[in-house]
Design a protein around this motif. Structure first.
Motif, short mmCIF file in Angstrom:
data_model
loop_
_atom_site.label_atom_id
_atom_site.label_comp_id
_atom_site.label_asym_id
_atom_site.label_seq_id
_atom_site.Cartn_x
_atom_site.Cartn_y
_atom_site.Cartn_z
N GLN A 192 34.77 46.53 26.23
CA GLN A 192 36.21 46.32 26.14
C GLN A 192 36.52 44.92 25.60
O GLN A 192 37.35 44.75 24.73
N PRO A 235 39.60 51.98 30.11
CA PRO A 235 38.92 51.20 29.06
C PRO A 235 39.58 51.44 27.71
O PRO A 235 39.76 52.57 27.27
N LEU A 294 32.82 47.09 30.50
CA LEU A 294 33.79 45.99 30.44
C LEU A 294 33.49 45.11 29.25
O LEU A 294 34.39 44.61 28.58
#
Length: 191
Positions: free
Chosen positions: A121, A52, A118
């Motif tokens: 990110q 990440p 995610l």
């Protein structure tokens, strides 16, 4: 097939697992796992290896520099089907310390946790933290565009748009102009 966000991963299903690794070795581990899983013919069981990261944009001497920052140094995510082969491969990868889970047993992340990581990110990519070298009230020099070489005073900073409102003296009158951060330099220098 619709899963509720926190449904546990079933045996034989792909899940995201967190592994604890030596900081700074993330890239090496990623390529090792990708190559080894291909070589062993289990690339369908270890489908993604993720570090990440977020993009950070910094301004240095009026130039925009992008650098990537790992936001979980020492941790990586592996999407895989947990079985003896995959567990063995991960644990025998150089620089991998262990799985993250109770008693170091691999426990898959719940879907909402994965989405959060995610999502963080993706969000990081949109936000781009800019460490600005100027503040409201600073005198700056315009280095690009029709007002190049004018100096002005920063009146407003709009982070989401990456623009600043600058008061520039044009023909003796103070006029507000909107500039992109990249058109502004704090190096006044003599033009």
């Amino acid at each position: 097939m619709h899963h509720p966000a926190d449904a546990p991963i079933r045996e034989g299903e792909l899940g995201w697992y967190v592994i604890h690794v030596f900081t700074g070795q993330e890239e090496k581990i990623k390529s090792f796992l990708e190559e080894e899983s291909k070589r062993l013919g289990i690339a369908d069981q270890i489908t993604q290896v993720l570090i990440p990261k977020e993009e950070v944009i910094e301004m240095r001497e009026g130039k925009k520099k992008a650098k990537t920052r790992t936001f979980f140094p020492g941790y990586m995510l592996v999407e895989m089907i947990l079985n003896k082969n995959t567990e063995h491969l991960v644990l025998n990868t150089p620089q991998v310390i262990n799985f993250v889970g109770p008693k170091n047993r691999p426990v898959p992340l719940r879907r909402h946790e994965v989405e959060r990581i995610l999502g963080q990110q993706d969000k990081a990519g949109d936000l781009e933290l800019i460490e600005l070298p100027f503040r409201v009230g600073d005198t700056i020099k315009v280095i690009d565009g029709p007002f190049k070489d004018f100096t002005g005073i920063v009146r407003e900073i709009n982070m989401p748009k990456r623009k600043a409102k600058v008061m520039v003296s044009i023909f003796g009158r103070s006029t507000p102009i909107e500039l992109d951060f990249l058109q502004i330099s704090t190096e006044l220098g003599t033009s």
